[in-house]
Design an enzyme around this catalytic site. Structure first.
Site, PDB file in Angstrom:
ATOM      1  N   LYS A  80       0.859  -1.412   0.158  1.00 31.83           N
ATOM      2  CA  LYS A  80       0.223  -0.323   0.236  1.00 31.83           C
ATOM      3  C   LYS A  80       1.014   0.838  -0.149  1.00 31.83           C
ATOM      4  O   LYS A  80       1.763   1.863   0.537  1.00 31.83           O
ATOM      5  CB  LYS A  80      -1.517   0.112   1.241  1.00 31.83           C
ATOM      6  CG  LYS A  80      -2.106   1.006   0.779  1.00 31.83           C
ATOM      7  CD  LYS A  80      -2.466   0.560   2.063  1.00 31.83           C
ATOM      8  CE  LYS A  80      -4.392   1.915   1.972  1.00 31.83           C
ATOM      9  NZ  LYS A  80      -5.068   2.218   3.369  1.00 31.83           N
ATOM     10  N   SER A 155      -9.902   2.325   2.569  1.00 32.34           N
ATOM     11  CA  SER A 155      -9.201   2.686   1.315  1.00 32.34           C
ATOM     12  C   SER A 155      -8.165   2.067   0.826  1.00 32.34           C
ATOM     13  O   SER A 155      -7.414   2.783   0.392  1.00 32.34           O
ATOM     14  CB  SER A 155      -8.512   3.774   2.726  1.00 32.34           C
ATOM     15  OG  SER A 155      -7.184   2.763   3.440  1.00 32.34           O
ATOM     16  N   SER A 179     -10.482  -0.701   6.763  1.00 32.61           N
ATOM     17  CA  SER A 179      -9.435  -0.158   5.626  1.00 32.61           C
ATOM     18  C   SER A 179      -8.883  -1.205   4.642  1.00 32.61           C
ATOM     19  O   SER A 179      -8.734  -1.565   3.963  1.00 32.61           O
ATOM     20  CB  SER A 179      -8.625   1.072   5.703  1.00 32.61           C
ATOM     21  OG  SER A 179      -9.326   2.259   5.503  1.00 32.61           O
TER      22      SER A 179
END
Length: 494
Positions: A80, A155, A179
């Site tokens: 990420k 996210s 997330s």
């Protein structure tokens, strides 16, 4: 390797192919990079790839070949884009950090490299992890591999889409209010948020420091346990890091005899889509068939979790993001008149609308005369929620329910309705506020889209959660490969 191979390949399978010599780490990485470059659905899961950097990562993994304990040496990993990587940019999907190259690795990345994992690239996300659909990214939204007209969740939407779409065998995500788990649910994969402090946050560009936690996103529970084992360790560079209480290990069990699963009425009440609720009820019947007992429990303050979170998280964000001022790194506005003008224009140009909204909410909540009424009150609610969980775990071993109140919704559908978007995390936020572990496993389909079954436990109960999740996974028999992608790759529907 074919697209179908990449779609079905777990990290464990990939490790076996490398260990047997059937495929080299370089060939494996190149196959994934070729698929990422092609991306016919414009999934947009990856923000940064660099074949030379990945090959350098492969070469580093080769230097570890003498260590037989490194069972996943040479397996690619998607990371990420809020985890610092010294070999690729780290931008948090924000214009304010466009082109930023850290000089060090996050601890979780460092541990992954030490285990011989290969940095495949940095994946897309909601800007600074603020969002539930991966549509706030400054570099375009991510599309759900199950249906490109829908969101992947957020996210960590890029991480989830990368795994579900066959662009990576597994990925690292982060979870501040759901997330990891919410996008895992919407994309039909496994995602685990560890107990706060089990994984070091050093090198993670913070959104809300008391809530953020890094965790694995994988095709199945066994891979999830393996990746968590790699990244879970105490770290003196993070003062909140304690590591796991016991070594991470997966105990595979065929039965759940004696396991008490608590079902809070708040997680099956108003706001949960009827089809999702129906699938969760069927999942619970399967758990009972395996020997588990379902216990009705109460989390009376869970209804206030969303409101408390959206005061605490923005307040911490307003403090954390103050460092992005155009002085030391990242974007700086041009042709400014003075220092104040430079600050204002840099942030206005660099931060997207959702980030600006949360900074303003947080700054207001922390301002003189409002601190006690808003931030202080939210922290009191947080304490009550943690106490609710403590009482619940006196009557059950784990708490279960839906991960997301709905399946994946359409791109753009909630962008003009922030409250509807925030409600996407209503089932996941309570565990973040209580600093507890939670995970999502895919458990069925509603109108052809994945539904996630959430498992939450007491602090440091990751091993028990993984064990129960594995048993349920065998019962649910969910195929993590989107049928449309399987068909396009020339494979028969499972």
């Amino acid at each position: 390797m074919t697209d179908l191979d990449l779609l079905t390949l777990t990290a464990r399978d990939a490790a076996g192919l490398v260990a047997s010599g059937e495929v080299s780490p370089a060939e494996l990485a190149n196959s994934y990079l070729d698929r990422i470059a092609a991306d016919p659905d414009r999934t947009n899961a990856f923000l940064h790839t660099d074949r030379a950097a990945t090959h350098a990562s492969v070469a580093h993994a080769a230097t570890l070949s003498g260590d037989d304990s490194l069972t996943h040496r040479g397996v690619p990993l998607a990371i990420k884009d809020l985890l610092s990587t010294k070999d690729m940019p780290t931008t948090c999907a924000s214009k304010i950090l466009e082109g930023f190259h850290p000089v060090y690795d996050a601890t979780s990345v460092e541990l992954a490299r030490a285990a011989g994992l290969v940095n495949l690239g940095k994946v897309n996300m909601d800007e600074f992890a603020m969002g539930s659909s991966n549509e706030t990214s400054a570099f375009g939204p991510v599309r759900n591999p199950w249906d490109p007209t829908t969101v992947p969740g957020g996210s960590s939407g890029g991480s989830a889409a990368a795994v579900a779409g066959g662009f990576a065998p597994w990925a690292l995500g982060s979870d501040t209010g759901g997330s990891i788990r919410q996008p895992a649910a919407l994309c039909g994969i496994v995602g685990l948020k560890p107990t706060y402090g089990v994984v070091s946050r050093y090198g993670l560009i913070a959104f809300a420091s008391s809530l953020d936690q890094i965790g694995p996103m994988t095709k199945d529970v066994e891979d999830c346990a393996d990746l968590l084992r790699i990244i879970a360790a105490p770290d003196p560079r993070d003062t909140t890091s304690v590591g796991p209480r016991e070594p991470i290990r997966l105990k595979k069990r065929d039965r759940l005899d004696g396991v008490r699963l608590g079902l809070p009425k708040q997680f099956m009440a108003e706001g949960i889509d009827p089809d999702v609720k129906s699938i969760i009820e069927e999942n619970l019947r399967q758990a009972v068939d395996l020997g588990a007992a379902i216990v009705d429990v109460d989390l009376p303050h869970a209804e206030y979790a969303l409101a408390a979170y959206y005061l605490i998280a923005p307040a911490e964000a307003s403090s954390n993001l103050a460092r992005f001022d155009g002085v030391r790194y990242g974007h700086r506005a041009a042709n400014v008149d003075n220092l104040g003008d430079m600050y204002d224009r840099t942030r206005a140009e660099g931060f997207g609308p959702e980030v600006q909204r949360r900074i303003m909410i947080g700054t207001y909540a922390l301002s003189s005369g409002y601190y006690d009424a808003y931030y202080g009150q939210a922290q009191k609610v947080r304490t009550l929620i943690a106490d609710d969980f403590r009482k619940v775990f006196e009557h059950c071993d784990l708490v279960v329910g839906p991960t997301s109140p709905t399946t994946a919704f359409g791109l753009g559908e909630r962008m003009d309705d922030p409250l509807a978007m925030y409600a996407s995390d209503m089932c996941t936020i309570p565990t973040n506020l209580a600093a507890l572990p939670g995970m999502s496993i895919p458990s069925g389909l509603s109108n052809g889209m994945p539904v996630g079954f959430q498992i939450m436990g007491p602090a440091f109960s990751e091993n028990e959660m993984l064990s129960v999740a594995w048993a349920l996974e065998q019962s649910f028999q969910f195929d993590p490969v989107p049928p449309r992608l399987r068909a396009a790759a020339g494979g028969a529907s499972a």
